[in-house]
Design a protein around this motif. Structure first.
Motif, mmCIF file in Angstrom:
data_model
loop_
_atom_site.group_PDB
_atom_site.id
_atom_site.type_symbol
_atom_site.label_atom_id
_atom_site.label_comp_id
_atom_site.label_asym_id
_atom_site.label_seq_id
_atom_site.Cartn_x
_atom_site.Cartn_y
_atom_site.Cartn_z
ATOM 1 N N UNK A 228 68.733 76.829 38.452
ATOM 2 C CA UNK A 228 67.790 76.802 39.885
ATOM 3 C C UNK A 228 66.471 76.106 39.606
ATOM 4 N N UNK A 229 65.586 75.937 40.534
ATOM 5 C CA UNK A 229 64.554 75.224 40.621
ATOM 6 C C UNK A 229 63.359 75.854 40.336
ATOM 7 N N UNK A 230 62.203 75.296 39.787
ATOM 8 C CA UNK A 230 60.899 76.125 39.412
ATOM 9 C C UNK A 230 60.656 76.794 40.695
ATOM 10 N N UNK A 231 59.721 77.620 40.557
ATOM 11 C CA UNK A 231 59.158 78.409 41.733
ATOM 12 C C UNK A 231 58.198 77.580 42.348
ATOM 13 N N UNK A 232 57.801 76.346 41.996
ATOM 14 C CA UNK A 232 56.747 75.533 42.595
ATOM 15 C C UNK A 232 57.278 74.234 42.868
ATOM 16 N N UNK A 233 56.993 73.309 43.614
ATOM 17 C CA UNK A 233 57.294 71.988 43.872
ATOM 18 C C UNK A 233 56.322 71.037 43.444
ATOM 19 N N UNK A 234 56.654 69.867 43.426
ATOM 20 C CA UNK A 234 55.774 68.803 42.627
ATOM 21 C C UNK A 234 56.189 67.279 43.110
ATOM 22 N N UNK A 235 55.216 66.508 43.219
ATOM 23 C CA UNK A 235 55.453 65.141 43.896
ATOM 24 C C UNK A 235 55.964 64.510 42.776
ATOM 25 N N UNK A 236 56.503 63.224 42.972
ATOM 26 C CA UNK A 236 56.857 62.356 41.809
ATOM 27 C C UNK A 236 56.091 61.298 41.494
ATOM 28 N N UNK A 237 55.469 60.779 42.396
ATOM 29 C CA UNK A 237 54.042 59.733 42.124
ATOM 30 C C UNK A 237 52.870 60.152 42.945
ATOM 31 N N UNK A 238 51.828 59.683 42.679
ATOM 32 C CA UNK A 238 50.387 60.026 43.602
ATOM 33 C C UNK A 238 50.512 59.462 44.945
ATOM 34 N N UNK B 176 59.021 53.740 37.868
ATOM 35 C CA UNK B 176 60.258 54.707 37.756
ATOM 36 C C UNK B 176 59.689 56.107 37.058
ATOM 37 N N UNK B 177 60.623 56.779 36.685
ATOM 38 C CA UNK B 177 60.340 58.190 35.903
ATOM 39 C C UNK B 177 59.378 57.881 34.671
ATOM 40 N N UNK B 178 59.322 56.780 34.211
ATOM 41 C CA UNK B 178 58.409 56.686 33.099
ATOM 42 C C UNK B 178 57.109 56.585 33.377
ATOM 43 N N UNK B 179 56.637 56.059 34.682
ATOM 44 C CA UNK B 179 55.434 55.990 35.124
ATOM 45 C C UNK B 179 55.021 57.155 36.042
ATOM 46 N N UNK B 180 55.766 58.067 36.324
ATOM 47 C CA UNK B 180 55.606 59.097 37.261
ATOM 48 C C UNK B 180 54.498 60.313 36.813
ATOM 49 N N UNK B 181 53.864 60.668 37.763
ATOM 50 C CA UNK B 181 53.096 62.149 37.745
ATOM 51 C C UNK B 181 54.003 63.227 37.367
ATOM 52 N N UNK B 182 55.354 63.196 37.510
ATOM 53 C CA UNK B 182 56.146 64.339 37.718
ATOM 54 C C UNK B 182 56.608 64.392 35.909
ATOM 55 N N UNK B 183 56.714 63.115 35.400
ATOM 56 C CA UNK B 183 56.824 63.109 33.951
ATOM 57 C C UNK B 183 55.807 63.628 33.287
ATOM 58 N N UNK B 184 54.727 63.322 33.578
ATOM 59 C CA UNK B 184 53.444 63.869 33.039
ATOM 60 C C UNK B 184 53.587 65.401 33.106
ATOM 61 N N UNK C 193 54.294 71.924 31.884
ATOM 62 C CA UNK C 193 55.603 72.503 31.952
ATOM 63 C C UNK C 193 56.183 72.790 30.530
ATOM 64 N N UNK C 194 56.151 71.734 29.728
ATOM 65 C CA UNK C 194 56.748 71.686 28.220
ATOM 66 C C UNK C 194 55.286 73.090 27.573
ATOM 67 N N UNK C 195 54.609 72.830 27.619
ATOM 68 C CA UNK C 195 53.228 73.795 27.148
ATOM 69 C C UNK C 195 53.554 75.171 27.493
ATOM 70 N N UNK D 23 64.485 51.702 31.947
ATOM 71 C CA UNK D 23 63.610 51.633 30.925
ATOM 72 C C UNK D 23 63.990 53.197 30.172
ATOM 73 N N UNK D 24 63.664 53.069 28.986
ATOM 74 C CA UNK D 24 63.781 54.392 28.296
ATOM 75 C C UNK D 24 62.557 54.966 27.763
ATOM 76 N N UNK D 25 62.373 56.355 28.267
ATOM 77 C CA UNK D 25 60.889 57.009 28.018
ATOM 78 C C UNK D 25 61.514 58.070 26.853
ATOM 79 N N UNK D 26 60.366 58.710 26.329
ATOM 80 C CA UNK D 26 60.651 59.601 25.261
ATOM 81 C C UNK D 26 60.227 60.948 25.859
ATOM 82 N N UNK D 27 61.137 61.971 26.038
ATOM 83 C CA UNK D 27 60.854 62.920 26.772
ATOM 84 C C UNK D 27 61.363 64.347 25.892
ATOM 85 N N UNK D 28 60.441 65.544 26.067
ATOM 86 C CA UNK D 28 61.050 66.945 25.840
ATOM 87 C C UNK D 28 61.653 67.245 27.022
ATOM 88 N N UNK D 29 60.998 67.249 28.132
ATOM 89 C CA UNK D 29 61.447 67.692 29.499
ATOM 90 C C UNK D 29 61.582 66.654 30.310
#
Length: 195
Positions: A40-50, A57-65, A71-73, A98-104
């Motif tokens: 399911x989804x996390x208990x909170x919502x978030x924006x993709x970009x500011x 795309x995903x690589x430059x997004x605040x969601x990825x950060x 979230x990872x922490x 574009x390929x990013x390097x991600x844990x989550x």
């Protein structure tokens, strides 16, 4: 103590998607073991970009950060020891991948729908059991909610619509033609891979 306070207590259940789905970030000749998607989804919502853009795309997004930071922490140490950083392909919004390097990371359009439309087809392969609307419905609590994919919206036939949207899944599990302005706060469906 800081890591424990990074997230309020929330129990997340993950579902197996596939083995050998992504290449390791540290060694592109090897694939990760199993990959998982949140039930399911996390208990909170978030924006993709500011702002109202999907540039980068995903690589430059605040969601990825957010996903690879806060979230990872918040994952338990034992889980962080087996979650591997992997190479994640995503459309940048201009038709290139574009390929990013991600844990989550978030699932892609093709992983949830099986689309063969370029550039989304370069973002991975369909999760075998994600084959209808009901399989894609995700909830926050008891309510179904729309959520982001990592796929920046791209249309070769309507280029004027490119530039500010990300592909989403609506609260009924519909994905074709579903997209949202990148600064809207929507549900988060995290994914990860293990060694």
């Amino acid at each position: 103590a800081r890591n424990l306070a990074a997230w309020t207590h929330e129990t997340l259940r993950f579902e197996y998607t596939k083995n050998n789905k992504y290449r390791f970030a540290s060694d592109s000749s090897r694939y990760s073991g199993a990959s998982f998607i949140c039930q399911n989804l996390l208990g909170r919502k978030h924006k993709m970009m500011d702002t109202s853009t999907n540039a980068g795309g995903w690589d430059a997004s605040v969601m990825r950060d957010f996903c690879n930071g806060r979230l990872y922490d918040a994952f338990p140490t034992v889980w962080k020891s087996i979650i591997k950083q992997v190479q994640i392909p995503a459309n940048t919004g201009n038709g290139s991948i574009v390929t990013s390097k991600d844990y989550i990371y978030l699932p892609s359009h093709v992983e949830l729908s099986g689309t063969t439309i370029s550039p989304y087809s370069g973002e991975g392969t369909q999760i075998g059991w994600m084959n209808d609307y009901s399989a894609r419905i995700k909830t926050i609590g008891r309510d179904s909610n729309a959520y982001y994919t990592r796929s920046a919206y791209y249309s070769a036939t309507s280029p004027s619509t490119n530039g500010k949207y990300f592909v989403t899944v609506d609260n009924d599990g519909d994905i074709p033609g579903s997209f949202a302005t990148s600064y809207n706060s929507l549900g988060i469906c995290p994914c990860f891979s293990i060694g």
